[in-house]
Write a protein that holds these residues in place. Sequence first.
Motif, PDB file in Angstrom:
ATOM      1  N   TRP A  54       0.818  -1.222   0.000  1.00  0.00           N
ATOM      2  CA  TRP A  54       0.000   0.000   0.000  1.00  0.00           C
ATOM      3  C   TRP A  54       0.841   1.258   0.000  1.00  0.00           C
ATOM      4  O   TRP A  54       0.438   2.300  -0.489  1.00  0.00           O
ATOM      5  N   SER A  58       0.528   4.286  -2.429  1.00  0.00           N
ATOM      6  CA  SER A  58       0.214   5.641  -1.983  1.00  0.00           C
ATOM      7  C   SER A  58       1.226   6.642  -2.514  1.00  0.00           C
ATOM      8  O   SER A  58       0.900   7.790  -2.802  1.00  0.00           O
ATOM      9  N   THR A  64      -3.787   8.009   0.550  1.00  0.00           N
ATOM     10  CA  THR A  64      -3.428   7.097   1.625  1.00  0.00           C
ATOM     11  C   THR A  64      -4.619   6.309   2.143  1.00  0.00           C
ATOM     12  O   THR A  64      -4.459   5.423   2.970  1.00  0.00           O
ATOM     13  N   THR A  66      -6.658   7.252   4.187  1.00  0.00           N
ATOM     14  CA  THR A  66      -6.657   7.506   5.622  1.00  0.00           C
ATOM     15  C   THR A  66      -7.268   8.875   5.855  1.00  0.00           C
ATOM     16  O   THR A  66      -6.934   9.814   5.155  1.00  0.00           O
ATOM     17  N   HIS A  96      -9.368   4.236   6.488  1.00  0.00           N
ATOM     18  CA  HIS A  96      -9.169   4.087   7.918  1.00  0.00           C
ATOM     19  C   HIS A  96      -9.120   5.462   8.561  1.00  0.00           C
ATOM     20  O   HIS A  96      -8.966   6.469   7.891  1.00  0.00           O
TER      21      HIS A  96
ATOM     22  N   THR B  64       5.981   2.748   9.264  1.00  0.00           N
ATOM     23  CA  THR B  64       4.934   3.725   8.983  1.00  0.00           C
ATOM     24  C   THR B  64       4.695   4.656  10.163  1.00  0.00           C
ATOM     25  O   THR B  64       3.931   5.605  10.050  1.00  0.00           O
ATOM     26  N   THR B  66       2.957   4.097  12.602  1.00  0.00           N
ATOM     27  CA  THR B  66       1.517   3.985  12.851  1.00  0.00           C
ATOM     28  C   THR B  66       1.281   2.704  13.628  1.00  0.00           C
ATOM     29  O   THR B  66       1.838   1.671  13.274  1.00  0.00           O
ATOM     30  N   SER B 115      -6.852  -6.018   7.737  1.00  0.00           N
ATOM     31  CA  SER B 115      -6.841  -4.739   7.055  1.00  0.00           C
ATOM     32  C   SER B 115      -5.760  -3.811   7.615  1.00  0.00           C
ATOM     33  O   SER B 115      -5.073  -3.114   6.865  1.00  0.00           O
ATOM     34  N   LEU B 116      -5.613  -3.843   8.918  1.00  0.00           N
ATOM     35  CA  LEU B 116      -4.569  -3.015   9.531  1.00  0.00           C
ATOM     36  C   LEU B 116      -3.185  -3.533   9.158  1.00  0.00           C
ATOM     37  O   LEU B 116      -2.271  -2.752   8.899  1.00  0.00           O
ATOM     38  N   ARG B 119      -2.081  -2.486   5.845  1.00  0.00           N
ATOM     39  CA  ARG B 119      -1.635  -1.097   5.804  1.00  0.00           C
ATOM     40  C   ARG B 119      -0.268  -0.939   6.429  1.00  0.00           C
ATOM     41  O   ARG B 119       0.169   0.160   6.701  1.00  0.00           O
ATOM     42  N   GLN B 120       0.359  -2.025   6.730  1.00  0.00           N
ATOM     43  CA  GLN B 120       1.713  -1.994   7.272  1.00  0.00           C
ATOM     44  C   GLN B 120       1.844  -1.182   8.554  1.00  0.00           C
ATOM     45  O   GLN B 120       2.754  -0.364   8.671  1.00  0.00           O
TER      46      GLN B 120
END
Lengths: 338, 338
Positions: A54, A58, A64, A66, A96, B64, B66, B115-116, B119-120
Amino acid sequence: MLPRMGATMLDIAKDLNVSVVTVSKVLSNKGNISSATRAKVLQKAKELNYQKNWIASSLVTRRTFTIGLLLPDFTHPFFGEIAKAIAEAVRPKGFHVIISYFEEDPALERTEAESLLARQVDGLILASSQPPQDSELFHSIQKRKVPFVLIDRPMEHVRSSFVGGDDVAIGRLATEHLVRQGCRRIAHLRGPGAGIAARRQEGYRTVLEKNKLPFHQVIEAGYDDYTGHEAMRQLLYASPLPDGVFCYNDPVAIGAMQAILEAGLQIPKDIAVVGAGNVHYSNVLAVPLTTVDQGTQQIGTRAAELLLEQIDSKRAVRPKKVLITPKLVVRQSTQRTV
Amino acid sequence: MLPRMGATMLDIAKDLNVSVVTVSKVLSNKGNISSATRAKVLQKAKELNYQKNWIASSLVTRRTFTIGLLLPDFTHPFFGEIAKAIAEAVRPKGFHVIISYFEEDPALERTEAESLLARQVDGLILASSQPPQDSELFHSIQKRKVPFVLIDRPMEHVRSSFVGGDDVAIGRLATEHLVRQGCRRIAHLRGPGAGIAARRQEGYRTVLEKNKLPFHQVIEAGYDDYTGHEAMRQLLYASPLPDGVFCYNDPVAIGAMQAILEAGLQIPKDIAVVGAGNVHYSNVLAVPLTTVDQGTQQIGTRAAELLLEQIDSKRAVRPKKVLITPKLVVRQSTQRTV
DNA sequence: GTGGTTTCCGGGTACGGTTGCGCGGATTTT
DNA sequence: AAAATCCGCGCAACCGTACCCGGAAACCAC
């Protein structure tokens, strides 16, 4: 060396003697690729258990998937519900939500907003606590062309979409209900500031005027039960006592009820109480609290819809101001006629 | 064409006749760059108002900044506070938090987790509702080598760090307090399931045994006030009546108190009530509720710390199980001796 | 048959910042 | 004088997609 990830498009491409571009087009269903090639690519992708990166995606699309959500505080159920509604609304579209909160601190709000922008969120939803005349933050966001929607707290001079409760209607609904219950000396514990609190007070005022009722005392409370308790104690010193109180929000109403009960008065017989917000536990209090539901979930849902609209149409969309119609929730704290 | 972003490293590099690499090293303070070059780069970066492209950066570092937070529900203040504590704990390190929630639906929890991961996210914190014997989700996470920490609900057979309340101690603390207040017929409204609820009950049981008190009734309630109300009504039909009740959590206790008051009994004179959780509004109820604070913020903070530890040391860290020591918060609902 | 146009299928390149490795030159050591 | 060390800096790779392009075949008109 950095840990290798799983298979990439290049792996697929090399195995099949095609280019990465072809693989990309197949996997994203774009461009004209022969069904033979398409099948081979799909087959190989499954074989290698290909997972799209992803981040690389992106990088080039500048998307993103997001969105940033900036709230004053999300331990408050009101914002929790909004966050939930937003997350739910954007999930089907693959988005997200990154939540930040800033504890009602305008400076922290700015740095958090910048931080979210630096992460290239596709859009922003904010319940801002910027002082009314200071729109620097919003200009900064607009300069970067990042779509954003304000919620809960409108900023009059910021050109953007807004979704919030209809505060004047909330004040009207609550006060009208008290009038219908036979109250004639209706006080108001207003909230702080000139925005939401002022509009709720305005709704209160118009109903009193329309019904030719005398104004009773208006006292400023804060956001929480402690201030409500204190403000109500002030009211109870005065005379004549009110027979109904419209409180800025539920916590204030809860504090006020406590003060009333402590004074040995009865709810709703002596004083009827209305809150606003319909927070959880409003129905399990000493006296279940009549309140005005401001449509919290709808605020979140509509805000998310407006934001996605803006994100999708890369053109500038005309800002919309949406006010959610409130609903009265009658409970025991105002039931004088049963 | 895709919308151009601001200045890039290449812009800086070309202006100064150096390579992008040099610029990168200066801006990230790595490698040996002469102070002359360094100064020129910094100057030019400020001049062009350079902003790092986090996506490109993440692409190559595979970081990330995140972390994903997966919760059953964040309108509940308990999870709201945890989320807040986590966000606060990771903010100084430049991390953001993506929150997802799954409404207590294990299947949805799995897809959201996937899903998370797609998104790495650099790490995951989850309050899981996977059935106790099903660790498929966690194996899937472990296979990808993504650090994760469980909170609130331990999974016995999953090898990972865990942070939660010390439920046995909570049960002990609450029950001991009732004993000290002179209660001799102490009932328990337990929660559902075999995990948290069972341990709180165990704490209750050991205190009764230690004090050689007879067992009183244990009734199963749910998570909310409605089930507490219903369970308490059952208790009130039986005789002899209890003189103290330890409730699984605060909502259940609130429902129970309502039932007691409706039956014309007094709190704490006839029946003392203890909850657990210390949710907001525990202190503005008809009778302020004595409760056991489970250290909600600490749970979030410690979980964040453990996760960051794992993320930083790329090696596998030995999983730690952390139990937060609870604290008794005494309010009116048990104050029989004043 | 010839030249031009359209359609179909697919590829080249740039986008971004970071990291291991290497290189050339200057300085110091043997 | 040769060798070792060090300093400052650059090359190439990483990864998926938008944009632009190119070759081949088909088609049309004359």
